[in-house]
Design a protein around this motif. Structure first.
Motif, PDB file in Angstrom:
ATOM      1  N   GLN A 177      -8.943 -27.943 112.012  1.00  0.00           N
ATOM      2  CA  GLN A 177      -8.472 -29.196 112.613  1.00  0.00           C
ATOM      3  C   GLN A 177      -8.443 -30.281 111.528  1.00  0.00           C
ATOM      4  N   VAL A 216      -8.156 -34.280 110.539  1.00  0.00           N
ATOM      5  CA  VAL A 216      -8.176 -35.669 111.013  1.00  0.00           C
ATOM      6  C   VAL A 216      -7.826 -36.576 109.836  1.00  0.00           C
ATOM      7  N   ARG A 220      -0.037 -36.927 109.250  1.00  0.00           N
ATOM      8  CA  ARG A 220      -0.166 -37.198 110.678  1.00  0.00           C
ATOM      9  C   ARG A 220       0.258 -36.000 111.504  1.00  0.00           C
ATOM     10  N   SER A 274      -2.241 -33.237 111.446  1.00  0.00           N
ATOM     11  CA  SER A 274      -3.421 -33.551 112.261  1.00  0.00           C
ATOM     12  C   SER A 274      -3.109 -33.498 113.757  1.00  0.00           C
ATOM     13  N   TYR A 289      -1.563 -35.745 115.105  1.00  0.00           N
ATOM     14  CA  TYR A 289      -1.773 -37.181 115.394  1.00  0.00           C
ATOM     15  C   TYR A 289      -3.216 -37.528 115.756  1.00  0.00           C
ATOM     16  N   ARG A 290      -4.168 -36.773 115.190  1.00  0.00           N
ATOM     17  CA  ARG A 290      -5.571 -37.203 115.288  1.00  0.00           C
ATOM     18  C   ARG A 290      -5.840 -38.166 114.144  1.00  0.00           C
ATOM     19  N   ILE A 301      -7.725 -41.588 112.738  1.00  0.00           N
ATOM     20  CA  ILE A 301      -8.899 -42.431 112.961  1.00  0.00           C
ATOM     21  C   ILE A 301      -8.749 -43.704 112.123  1.00  0.00           C
TER      22      ILE A 301
END
Ligand code: TXA
Ligand code: MG
Length: 339
Positions: free
Chosen positions: A239, A241, A329, A332, A334-335, A337
């Motif tokens: 994953q 981020v 992006r 990710s 669109y995760r 932070i």
């Protein structure tokens, strides 16, 4: 079944002939460009082009870029060549710019994903140019399994396609590292469909203001003209981020996130322009050019080292930064932070 053709030490015309014969025979040959490796086939041979889609697991409505080696090739592919296209080609070809124009009938619909437009680019890599000159215009998407990060080393292509395509030309690492900028000149207003290796600012210096397709910055609205935008992209198994915000705060936020994920028992990888203490770390370099060049390699490499989470440092959305952030992006999902 797959021959790996070593051209790390430079262009070899004898080996180019071998690869060109494969292309002309309807086979698949992966080759380096200055942006990323491409998975090539004769652009005008429907059967060969179909095999690209099969090999990649690519949806049939996601069109391919046709690669040419001289400007005159464009006339065989495009029905109309507006003045803007001539100006951009003159200034930026060969280079990381793809231009979408109304297609000629000779270009199969398989190649264009059913659209009546064709995307064309002249790559700046000597191996790519020699291969096209020795064969024909070559349709080539990035040489990765659909949804995976694009390949910037022949090893990445070997990982995804060994045993499934006829040849891979190893020309060493690609030097731009993100794919070409795609601009649509087939309708009234020039529109940016994908930011890439040629900064938008450079294009606007030549043809004036360019509209930005909404899919470029985030969620898509009208995807009909930018079909590539709707699919999952650039995703490693881990994953990802992305941390965005002012530099001082980004460092702090990344450190916080490392601690948080580790406390949950995750193996954490970080890719950034300065050092971090994590389970795995990939240094992206200093400049935005370095970050672009290393981006896909970092995603693949951290994955290989078996991390569960990849924390990526964001960059400013200027110049090549627009392409870098677009890729990050998406990688990710669109995760994002905010620091
Ligand atoms: O740098 C690059 O562009 C690399 C190297 C190999 O040249 N190629 C590449 O191809 O990135 P690919 O297939 O991964 O991405 C092509 C993009 C997709 O987003 C696709 O939707 C868009 O170009 N595209 C192709 N033809 C189009 C068309 N007729 N209209 C709109 N978009 C098009
Ligand atoms: Mg691609």
């Amino acid at each position: 079944m797959t021959i790996v053709i070593n051209m790390r030490d430079g262009l070899d015309e004898r080996k180019i002939k071998v690869a060109a014969r494969l292309i002309l025979g309807g086979k698949l040959v992966a080759f380096p460009t200055e942006t990323v490796y491409g998975l090539g086939a004769d652009a005008l041979n429907e059967k060969a082009v179909r095999r690209i889609f099969e090999a990649k697991g690519r949806p049939a409505d996601n069109p391919l870029i046709v690669h040419i080696a001289e400007f005159d090739d464009l006339k065989k592919l495009a029905r109309e060549i507006p003045e803007e296209a001539r100006l951009l080609a003159k200034k930026f070809w060969p280079g990381p710019l793809t231009i979408v124009l109304p297609k000629r009938e000779e270009v199969p619909l398989v190649t264009t994903g059913g659209l009546d437009t064709v995307a064309v680019r002249m790559p700046a890599h000597p191996i790519a140019l020699a291969l096209i000159k020795a064969s024909t215009p070559i349709a080539a998407p990035s040489a990765n399994i659909s949804g995976k990060p694009s390949p910037t080393l022949a090893e990445h292509v070997v990982d995804d396609f060994y045993g499934r395509i006829e040849a891979i030309i190893d020309g060493g690492p690609t030097w731009v590292g993100v794919e070409s900028t795609v601009i649509d000149l087939s309708s009234e207003r020039p529109t940016l469909l994908r930011p890439g290796g040629l900064p938008l600012e450079e294009i606007e210096k030549v043809i004036g203001p360019v509209e930005i397709h909404p899919a470029v910055k985030g969620k898509a609205v009208d995807l009909a003209r930018a079909p590539g935008m709707k699919y999952r992209h650039y995703s490693p198994n881990a994953q990802v981020v992305v941390v965005e915000g002012p530099r001082e705060r980004v460092r702090e936020k990344i450190e916080e996130l490392i601690a948080e994920y580790r406390s949950k028992g995750y193996r954490v990888g970080v890719m950034a322009t300065e050092e971090f203490e994590a389970d795995e770390f990939f240094h992206l370099g200093k400049t935005v050019e370095d970050v672009a060049r290393n981006l896909f390699r970092a995603l693949r490499e951290l994955d290989r080292r078996g991390v569960d989470v990849i924390i990526a440092e964001g960059v400013e959305e200027r110049g090549l930064g627009l392409a870098v952030m677009n890729r990050l992006r998406k990688a990710s999902g669109y995760r994002i932070i905010r620091a």
